[in-house]
Design a protein around this motif. Sequence first.
Motif, PDB file in Angstrom:
ATOM      1  N   UNK A  82       0.730  -1.266  -0.012  1.00 57.43           N
ATOM      2  CA  UNK A  82      -0.002  -0.028   0.129  1.00 57.43           C
ATOM      3  C   UNK A  82       1.099   1.159   0.029  1.00 57.43           C
ATOM      4  N   UNK A  83       1.970   1.123   0.618  1.00 57.23           N
ATOM      5  CA  UNK A  83       2.742   2.405   0.992  1.00 57.23           C
ATOM      6  C   UNK A  83       2.452   3.064   2.256  1.00 57.23           C
ATOM      7  N   UNK A  84       3.341   4.068   2.656  1.00 56.54           N
ATOM      8  CA  UNK A  84       3.068   4.953   3.798  1.00 56.54           C
ATOM      9  C   UNK A  84       2.139   5.913   3.452  1.00 56.54           C
ATOM     10  N   UNK A  85       0.994   6.206   4.280  1.00 53.19           N
ATOM     11  CA  UNK A  85       0.008   7.236   4.048  1.00 53.19           C
ATOM     12  C   UNK A  85       0.282   8.155   5.028  1.00 53.19           C
ATOM     13  N   UNK A  86       0.463   9.241   4.273  1.00 58.41           N
ATOM     14  CA  UNK A  86       0.614  10.699   5.403  1.00 58.41           C
ATOM     15  C   UNK A  86      -0.457  11.577   5.010  1.00 58.41           C
ATOM     16  N   UNK A  87      -0.871  12.601   5.744  1.00 59.40           N
ATOM     17  CA  UNK A  87      -1.587  13.647   5.425  1.00 59.40           C
ATOM     18  C   UNK A  87      -1.099  14.483   4.521  1.00 59.40           C
ATOM     19  N   UNK A  88      -1.687  14.875   3.491  1.00 60.38           N
ATOM     20  CA  UNK A  88      -1.222  15.634   2.400  1.00 60.38           C
ATOM     21  C   UNK A  88      -0.534  16.973   2.757  1.00 60.38           C
ATOM     22  N   UNK A  89      -0.875  17.618   3.906  1.00 59.46           N
ATOM     23  CA  UNK A  89      -0.471  18.812   4.785  1.00 59.46           C
ATOM     24  C   UNK A  89       0.955  18.619   5.185  1.00 59.46           C
ATOM     25  N   UNK A  90       1.099  17.385   5.800  1.00 60.48           N
ATOM     26  CA  UNK A  90       2.291  17.036   6.470  1.00 60.48           C
ATOM     27  C   UNK A  90       3.298  16.713   5.207  1.00 60.48           C
ATOM     28  N   UNK A  91       2.765  16.094   4.109  1.00 61.94           N
ATOM     29  CA  UNK A  91       3.777  15.751   3.067  1.00 61.94           C
ATOM     30  C   UNK A  91       4.242  17.057   2.335  1.00 61.94           C
ATOM     31  N   UNK A  92       3.459  17.972   2.217  1.00 57.79           N
ATOM     32  CA  UNK A  92       3.707  19.434   1.790  1.00 57.79           C
ATOM     33  C   UNK A  92       4.730  20.124   2.601  1.00 57.79           C
ATOM     34  N   UNK A  93       4.682  20.075   4.062  1.00 57.07           N
ATOM     35  CA  UNK A  93       5.322  20.508   4.837  1.00 57.07           C
ATOM     36  C   UNK A  93       6.804  19.773   4.709  1.00 57.07           C
ATOM     37  N   UNK A  94       6.868  18.475   4.751  1.00 56.03           N
ATOM     38  CA  UNK A  94       8.155  17.971   4.384  1.00 56.03           C
ATOM     39  C   UNK A  94       8.840  18.306   3.256  1.00 56.03           C
ATOM     40  N   UNK A  95       8.219  18.440   1.881  1.00 55.00           N
ATOM     41  CA  UNK A  95       8.786  18.724   0.888  1.00 55.00           C
ATOM     42  C   UNK A  95       9.258  20.296   0.849  1.00 55.00           C
ATOM     43  N   UNK A  96       8.705  21.126   1.363  1.00 53.94           N
ATOM     44  CA  UNK A  96       9.125  22.562   1.631  1.00 53.94           C
ATOM     45  C   UNK A  96      10.267  22.569   2.411  1.00 53.94           C
ATOM     46  N   UNK A  97      10.271  21.677   3.711  1.00 52.49           N
ATOM     47  CA  UNK A  97      11.646  21.773   4.327  1.00 52.49           C
ATOM     48  C   UNK A  97      12.826  21.120   3.463  1.00 52.49           C
ATOM     49  N   UNK A  98      12.633  20.172   2.564  1.00 52.93           N
ATOM     50  CA  UNK A  98      13.536  19.654   1.969  1.00 52.93           C
ATOM     51  C   UNK A  98      13.979  20.494   0.953  1.00 52.93           C
ATOM     52  N   UNK A  99      13.283  21.212   0.326  1.00 59.63           N
ATOM     53  CA  UNK A  99      13.720  22.188  -0.778  1.00 59.63           C
ATOM     54  C   UNK A  99      14.491  23.275  -0.079  1.00 59.63           C
ATOM     55  N   UNK A 100      14.101  23.870   1.202  1.00 59.28           N
ATOM     56  CA  UNK A 100      14.722  24.883   1.604  1.00 59.28           C
ATOM     57  C   UNK A 100      15.819  24.446   2.639  1.00 59.28           C
ATOM     58  N   UNK A 101      16.130  23.437   2.812  1.00 62.49           N
ATOM     59  CA  UNK A 101      17.025  22.957   3.663  1.00 62.49           C
ATOM     60  C   UNK A 101      17.036  22.741   5.210  1.00 62.49           C
ATOM     61  N   UNK A 102      15.763  23.039   5.465  1.00 63.61           N
ATOM     62  CA  UNK A 102      15.390  23.286   7.047  1.00 63.61           C
ATOM     63  C   UNK A 102      15.032  21.767   7.592  1.00 63.61           C
ATOM     64  N   UNK A 103      15.260  20.687   7.211  1.00 61.88           N
ATOM     65  CA  UNK A 103      14.744  19.520   7.685  1.00 61.88           C
ATOM     66  C   UNK A 103      15.655  19.391   9.043  1.00 61.88           C
ATOM     67  N   UNK A 104      15.087  18.832   9.988  1.00 59.97           N
ATOM     68  CA  UNK A 104      15.785  18.691  11.166  1.00 59.97           C
ATOM     69  C   UNK A 104      15.748  17.182  11.896  1.00 59.97           C
TER      70      UNK A 104
END
Length: 71
Positions: A46-68
């Motif tokens: 099935x894959x891992x299911x996450x809220x679309x808002x959380x996935x969008x926040x993850x992508x934004x953090x990955x793009x901006x280099x702000x992952x912690x």
Amino acid sequence: MNRPTLDPARLTWRKASASSDQGACVEVAHDVDWVAVRDSKDTGRRGLTVAASAFAAFLEAAKTGTLSNTP
């Protein structure tokens, strides 16, 4: 919000256009509220299911280099 069980056969899966055909990629599929993520080598899961808002926040953090790595 209750996490749905998404049927992988009913989703439209996609991967990055820059990925190779070696099968070592991450694929994503989404609906309005949820995003499913899976390994392209194991498409029967099935894959891992996450809220679309959380996935969008993850992508934004990955793009901006702000992952912690802290919770």
